[in-house]
Design a protein around this motif. Structure first.
Motif, PDB file in Angstrom:
ATOM      1  N   PHE A  84      -5.509  -9.927  -0.881  1.00  0.00           N
ATOM      2  CA  PHE A  84      -5.470  -8.547  -0.378  1.00  0.00           C
ATOM      3  C   PHE A  84      -4.054  -8.279   0.125  1.00  0.00           C
ATOM      4  O   PHE A  84      -3.524  -9.061   0.926  1.00  0.00           O
ATOM      5  CB  PHE A  84      -6.460  -8.358   0.770  1.00  0.00           C
ATOM      6  N   ILE A  85      -3.463  -7.193  -0.303  1.00  0.00           N
ATOM      7  CA  ILE A  85      -2.121  -6.829   0.152  1.00  0.00           C
ATOM      8  C   ILE A  85      -2.187  -5.436   0.764  1.00  0.00           C
ATOM      9  O   ILE A  85      -2.700  -4.491   0.144  1.00  0.00           O
ATOM     10  CB  ILE A  85      -1.105  -6.856  -1.009  1.00  0.00           C
ATOM     11  N   LYS A  86      -1.681  -5.326   2.020  1.00  0.00           N
ATOM     12  CA  LYS A  86      -1.722  -4.053   2.725  1.00  0.00           C
ATOM     13  C   LYS A  86      -0.472  -3.870   3.561  1.00  0.00           C
ATOM     14  O   LYS A  86       0.247  -4.841   3.860  1.00  0.00           O
ATOM     15  CB  LYS A  86      -2.957  -3.976   3.629  1.00  0.00           C
ATOM     16  N   GLU A  87      -0.206  -2.646   3.928  1.00  0.00           N
ATOM     17  CA  GLU A  87       0.860  -2.367   4.878  1.00  0.00           C
ATOM     18  C   GLU A  87       0.407  -2.760   6.285  1.00  0.00           C
ATOM     19  O   GLU A  87      -0.772  -2.637   6.625  1.00  0.00           O
ATOM     20  CB  GLU A  87       1.214  -0.884   4.854  1.00  0.00           C
ATOM     21  N   GLU A  88       1.331  -3.227   7.109  1.00  0.00           N
ATOM     22  CA  GLU A  88       0.986  -3.629   8.470  1.00  0.00           C
ATOM     23  C   GLU A  88       0.312  -2.509   9.244  1.00  0.00           C
ATOM     24  O   GLU A  88      -0.586  -2.747  10.052  1.00  0.00           O
ATOM     25  CB  GLU A  88       2.247  -4.070   9.225  1.00  0.00           C
ATOM     26  N   THR A  89       0.763  -1.282   9.009  1.00  0.00           N
ATOM     27  CA  THR A  89       0.288  -0.146   9.810  1.00  0.00           C
ATOM     28  C   THR A  89      -0.929   0.544   9.205  1.00  0.00           C
ATOM     29  O   THR A  89      -1.412   1.524   9.774  1.00  0.00           O
ATOM     30  CB  THR A  89       1.421   0.874   9.973  1.00  0.00           C
ATOM     31  N   LYS A  90      -1.428   0.053   8.091  1.00  0.00           N
ATOM     32  CA  LYS A  90      -2.560   0.684   7.423  1.00  0.00           C
ATOM     33  C   LYS A  90      -3.773  -0.243   7.441  1.00  0.00           C
ATOM     34  O   LYS A  90      -3.658  -1.467   7.557  1.00  0.00           O
ATOM     35  CB  LYS A  90      -2.213   1.048   5.978  1.00  0.00           C
ATOM     36  N   GLU A  91      -4.954   0.355   7.303  1.00  0.00           N
ATOM     37  CA  GLU A  91      -6.180  -0.406   7.366  1.00  0.00           C
ATOM     38  C   GLU A  91      -6.628  -0.922   5.995  1.00  0.00           C
ATOM     39  O   GLU A  91      -7.195  -2.007   5.907  1.00  0.00           O
ATOM     40  CB  GLU A  91      -7.306   0.455   7.973  1.00  0.00           C
ATOM     41  N   ILE A  92      -6.426  -0.144   4.944  1.00  0.00           N
ATOM     42  CA  ILE A  92      -6.970  -0.487   3.636  1.00  0.00           C
ATOM     43  C   ILE A  92      -5.890  -1.115   2.751  1.00  0.00           C
ATOM     44  O   ILE A  92      -4.810  -0.544   2.597  1.00  0.00           O
ATOM     45  CB  ILE A  92      -7.538   0.764   2.926  1.00  0.00           C
ATOM     46  N   PRO A  93      -6.175  -2.277   2.142  1.00  0.00           N
ATOM     47  CA  PRO A  93      -5.201  -2.883   1.224  1.00  0.00           C
ATOM     48  C   PRO A  93      -4.954  -1.984   0.004  1.00  0.00           C
ATOM     49  O   PRO A  93      -5.872  -1.317  -0.473  1.00  0.00           O
ATOM     50  CB  PRO A  93      -5.880  -4.185   0.794  1.00  0.00           C
TER      51      PRO A  93
END
Length: 333
Positions: free
Chosen positions: A311-320
């Motif tokens: 799973f890859i996501k932004e630090e500030t976001k909830e959804i990958p």
């Protein structure tokens, strides 16, 4: 009345309640008896016939909660009744004077054992009867928690010896002995007295109905009708000299999260030694808990070479924004 900040003095009081609970032997003896009665882990545990409470288990649990930064929970047994009662901390460190107890915890190494042995000898001139029940090894990652309570007390004046196994005050006793005690209350089928000591401890003897716990029973004792022990009054008290040792099998074998890792509560041991005679008495209690590290020797290995997910996501976001499910790495080669 003060809430149970009479607690510090009350260690003795609570244990003395067993004068009315323990009818454990009638033989005449001057040696310490090893008896088989129940030790209760908390002051609010369900009261059982012939039982004793000493706070050494609770004092350890208080440290365990501090180390855990909150309540301790058994993994897979989250509603364990004993653990819930211990987490209440109904007996806090502040409820007993520093001079009466000692406790220490750390990795279960020979150096920790040596420190405990040295420090309890320096503080109480006592040795431990439970440390050899536990394993201490160099470079151990297991945790060991320990506590000892110790107090000796003397009555204002020695009571008369009434027989080989009883003491008190009889009709022909010196009237000065009447100052040794106060009557808290007296009814024909229920009564309580307070024995005074030279050490600032109060020994309360109670005979009457029991409530659901030691704490409920103690709080229900009427302490508002204090009166003098009269010249015509008499009292008889049984000598006691015993030791109880108990392993808490109901707590052992459970896992907890401690210091960001998983540990197995492998052994819990408590002892209570108590003596009372016409001159005074002695209380000694120990408790020890061993938490065995469940971490694999040499550290853990995390294998992400096949059958895993990404799973890859932004630090500030909830959804990958990218999700990959790999069941067969060859499909991705």
């Amino acid at each position: 009345m003060k809430k149970i900040k009479e607690y510090g003095l009350t260690i003795l009081i609570i244990i003395i309640l067993l004068l009315c609970l323990v009818y454990y032997y009638t033989r005449k003896t001057t040696s310490t008896s090893i008896i088989n009665v129940k030790l209760l882990p908390t002051i609010v545990s369900k009261l059982e016939d012939n039982s004793i409470y000493s706070p050494t288990i609770q004092l350890i649990w208080n440290d365990l909660k501090k180390e855990n930064n909150g309540d301790v929970v058994f993994i897979g047994d989250e509603n364990n009744q004993t653990v819930r009662e211990l987490n209440l901390e109904t007996f806090k460190d502040s409820d007993i004077s520093d001079s009466l107890y000692y406790k220490k915890y750390g990795f279960a190494t020979p150096s920790l054992k040596k420190e405990i042995e040295t420090e309890i000898y320096n503080k109480f001139n006592e040795t431990s009867s439970i440390l050899d029940d536990f394993t201490f090894e160099e470079d151990s990652k297991d945790y060991f928690f320990y506590s000892m309570l110790f107090k000796e007390f003397k009555f204002l004046k020695p009571f008369d010896k009434l027989s080989n196994d009883t003491f008190g005050i009889k009709g022909s006793s010196n009237n000065e002995l009447d100052n040794n005690l106060e009557v808290l209350f007296y009814y024909s089928d229920s009564y309580a007295v307070l024995l005074k000591t030279t050490t600032g401890d109060e020994v309360i003897l109670y005979k009457g109905d029991r409530s659901d716990s030691f704490l409920d029973t103690y709080n229900a004792i009427d302490k508002t009708k204090r009166s003098k022990f009269l010249e015509s009054d008499t009292i008889s008290i049984h000598n006691l000299d015993f030791k109880v040792k108990q392993e808490y099998n109901e707590l052992e074998g459970h896992k907890i999260n401690l210091v960001d890792d998983e540990y197995l509560l492998s052994k819990v041991v408590q002892t209570v030694e108590f003596k009372i005679d016409n001159e005074g008495g002695k209380v000694k209690s120990e408790a020890g808990m061993n938490f065995k590290s469940t971490s694999l020797e040499g550290g853990r290995h995390f294998d992400f070479t096949d059958n895993y997910m990404i799973f890859i996501k932004e630090e500030t976001k909830e959804i990958p924004y990218l999700m990959i499910n790999i069941n067969d790495i060859k499909k991705f080669s």
